[in-house]
Write an enzyme that holds these catalytic residues in place. Structure first.
Site, PDB file in Angstrom:
ATOM      1  N   TYR A 160    -103.946 -32.579  18.052  1.00  0.00           N
ATOM      2  CA  TYR A 160    -104.978 -33.511  17.565  1.00  0.00           C
ATOM      3  C   TYR A 160    -104.312 -34.731  16.922  1.00  0.00           C
ATOM      4  O   TYR A 160    -104.675 -35.872  17.205  1.00  0.00           O
ATOM      5  CB  TYR A 160    -105.860 -32.785  16.546  1.00  0.00           C
TER       6      TYR A 160
HETATM    7  P1  NDP Z   1    -118.831 -33.218  16.906  1.00  0.00           P
HETATM    8  O1  NDP Z   1    -118.245 -31.945  17.372  1.00  0.00           O
HETATM    9  O2  NDP Z   1    -120.151 -33.205  16.219  1.00  0.00           O
HETATM   10  O3  NDP Z   1    -118.922 -34.271  18.090  1.00  0.00           O
HETATM   11  C1  NDP Z   1    -118.023 -34.316  19.146  1.00  0.00           C
HETATM   12  C2  NDP Z   1    -118.772 -34.837  20.344  1.00  0.00           C
HETATM   13  O4  NDP Z   1    -117.884 -35.029  21.427  1.00  0.00           O
HETATM   14  C3  NDP Z   1    -119.841 -33.874  20.775  1.00  0.00           C
HETATM   15  O5  NDP Z   1    -121.060 -34.583  20.871  1.00  0.00           O
HETATM   16  C4  NDP Z   1    -119.364 -33.370  22.138  1.00  0.00           C
HETATM   17  O6  NDP Z   1    -120.454 -33.198  23.009  1.00  0.00           O
HETATM   18  C5  NDP Z   1    -118.478 -34.482  22.612  1.00  0.00           C
HETATM   19  N1  NDP Z   1    -117.387 -34.054  23.478  1.00  0.00           N
HETATM   20  C6  NDP Z   1    -116.293 -33.326  23.149  1.00  0.00           C
HETATM   21  N2  NDP Z   1    -115.506 -33.153  24.219  1.00  0.00           N
HETATM   22  C7  NDP Z   1    -116.132 -33.778  25.252  1.00  0.00           C
HETATM   23  C8  NDP Z   1    -115.818 -33.964  26.619  1.00  0.00           C
HETATM   24  N3  NDP Z   1    -114.694 -33.452  27.153  1.00  0.00           N
HETATM   25  N4  NDP Z   1    -116.677 -34.676  27.390  1.00  0.00           N
HETATM   26  C9  NDP Z   1    -117.798 -35.210  26.856  1.00  0.00           C
HETATM   27  N5  NDP Z   1    -118.150 -35.075  25.568  1.00  0.00           N
HETATM   28  C10 NDP Z   1    -117.315 -34.365  24.779  1.00  0.00           C
HETATM   29  O7  NDP Z   1    -117.717 -33.849  15.959  1.00  0.00           O
HETATM   30  P2  NDP Z   1    -117.577 -35.252  15.210  1.00  0.00           P
HETATM   31  O8  NDP Z   1    -118.820 -36.032  15.304  1.00  0.00           O
HETATM   32  O9  NDP Z   1    -116.998 -34.937  13.908  1.00  0.00           O
HETATM   33  O10 NDP Z   1    -116.445 -35.916  16.092  1.00  0.00           O
HETATM   34  C11 NDP Z   1    -116.600 -37.139  16.779  1.00  0.00           C
HETATM   35  C12 NDP Z   1    -115.276 -37.848  16.836  1.00  0.00           C
HETATM   36  O11 NDP Z   1    -114.877 -38.179  15.508  1.00  0.00           O
HETATM   37  C13 NDP Z   1    -114.122 -37.032  17.425  1.00  0.00           C
HETATM   38  O12 NDP Z   1    -113.308 -37.857  18.214  1.00  0.00           O
HETATM   39  C14 NDP Z   1    -113.371 -36.573  16.194  1.00  0.00           C
HETATM   40  O13 NDP Z   1    -112.029 -36.322  16.462  1.00  0.00           O
HETATM   41  C15 NDP Z   1    -113.548 -37.788  15.310  1.00  0.00           C
HETATM   42  N6  NDP Z   1    -113.298 -37.543  13.907  1.00  0.00           N
HETATM   43  C16 NDP Z   1    -114.111 -36.711  13.175  1.00  0.00           C
HETATM   44  C17 NDP Z   1    -113.862 -36.502  11.820  1.00  0.00           C
HETATM   45  C18 NDP Z   1    -114.708 -35.641  10.955  1.00  0.00           C
HETATM   46  O14 NDP Z   1    -114.357 -35.444   9.776  1.00  0.00           O
HETATM   47  N7  NDP Z   1    -115.809 -35.117  11.428  1.00  0.00           N
HETATM   48  C19 NDP Z   1    -112.724 -37.154  11.152  1.00  0.00           C
HETATM   49  C20 NDP Z   1    -111.960 -37.987  12.023  1.00  0.00           C
HETATM   50  C21 NDP Z   1    -112.237 -38.176  13.330  1.00  0.00           C
HETATM   51  P3  NDP Z   1    -120.782 -31.750  23.660  1.00  0.00           P
HETATM   52  O15 NDP Z   1    -120.829 -30.784  22.512  1.00  0.00           O
HETATM   53  O16 NDP Z   1    -122.075 -31.955  24.346  1.00  0.00           O
HETATM   54  O17 NDP Z   1    -119.658 -31.533  24.612  1.00  0.00           O
END
Ligand code: NDP
Length: 257
Positions: A160
């Site tokens: 990550y």
């Molecule tokens: P969530 O798990 O709520 O959201 C992640 C989203 O990405 C989901 O909606 C998921 O959709 C989608 N997703 C994941 N893999 C795929 C894929 N291969 N193809 C299409 N869609 C995909 O987490 P967050 O909202 O927290 O994360 C969003 C972003 O923010 C990420 O990049 C994460 O690394 C980043 N981030 C988050 C932090 C936090 O504290 N929450 C801190 C720093 C960065 P589905 O489930 O339908 O596949």
């Protein structure tokens, strides 16, 4: 507020069906953009699309598309479907991402690749697929999603951290390459935000909640709503002379001991 007006623009938000991505999609919808949100879960897509349709400006359509953004052919088909359905593509938010929390000595090679593909390769593939649409329109905006692990190291997230460091460097490369096409490419670096991803982390990392509250000067976790205004800023004319930047959105986590 013309600097934040996205009327007539079309935005694609990957992972816009939940968490931070849904917060971003809400902000873009409120600023007037038509939207395509992409994820893998049909249930989450249906719920988020229905909510965004209620928020969207009159005449601004919302599409929910199932697509694995780490699959090159699926990404190409998805971008074509959006261009056909919404007529253009001005804004891309590369937000989809995942994590597998394991120490480096325990992480299998296929787990490494899954995280790198979902976080970093997807950002490259979606940006490349959207570029011709933006270039033809005379400009565009790309906003990538990094992390505090773009800056810091953690023992439990080698893939990550590598992927999110890579997202910052990819942001700079794309910004340098496409400035001449009037495409601005920037990156946000979220601190600890309360979403499905971190709900899992709270149960997997002992003492995480206390650590976050103690170290974050704002004394709270971030929320998807903290990304609404930021998205409108980076997607609209207000940020036209900002490119290649990486902005912490962290309540001060990265500047505090
Ligand atoms: P969530 O798990 O709520 O959201 C992640 C989203 O990405 C989901 O909606 C998921 O959709 C989608 N997703 C994941 N893999 C795929 C894929 N291969 N193809 C299409 N869609 C995909 O987490 P967050 O909202 O927290 O994360 C969003 C972003 O923010 C990420 O990049 C994460 O690394 C980043 N981030 C988050 C932090 C936090 O504290 N929450 C801190 C720093 C960065 P589905 O489930 O339908 O596949």
């Amino acid at each position: 507020m013309q600097a934040f007006d996205l009327s007539g623009k079309v935005a694609l938000v990957t992972g816009g069906n939940g968490g931070i991505g849904l917060g971003i999609a809400r902000g873009l919808a409120k600023a007037g953009a038509a939207l395509a949100i992409v994820g893998r879960s049909p249930e989450k897509l249906a719920a988020a699309t229905a909510e965004l349709e209620r928020l969207a400006a009159k005449g601004a359509k919302v599409m929910g598309l199932a697509c694995d953004v780490s699959d090159e052919a699926a990404v190409a088909a998805m971008v074509e479907e959006i261009a056909a359905g919404l007529g253009r593509l001005d804004i891309l938010v590369n937000n989809a991402g995942t994590n597998i929390r394991k120490r480096p000595e325990d992480l299998a090679a296929d787990e490494w690749h899954r995280v790198m593909d979902a976080n970093l390769t997807s950002t490259f593939l979606c940006s490349k697929a959207c570029y011709p649409q933006m270039k033809a329109a005379g400009g565009g905006k790309i906003l990538n999603n990094g992390s505090m692990l773009s800056i810091f190291g953690a023992p439990w997230s080698p893939a990550y951290g590598a992927s999110k460091g890579g997202v910052v460097q990819l942001t700079r490369s794309l910004a340098a390459a496409w400035a001449r096409d009037n495409i601005q490419v920037n990156c946000m670096l979220p601190g600890w935000i309360d979403t499905d991803l971190t709900q899992r982390a709270r149960s997997e990392i002992e003492g995480l909640n206390e650590h976050v509250l103690q170290r974050t000067p704002a004394k709270r976790w971030g929320r998807p709503a903290d990304f609404e205004g930021l998205a409108a800023f980076f997607a609209g004319p207000a940020s036209d002379f900002i490119t290649g930047a990486a902005l912490p959105v962290d309540g001060g986590f990265s500047i505090s001991l």
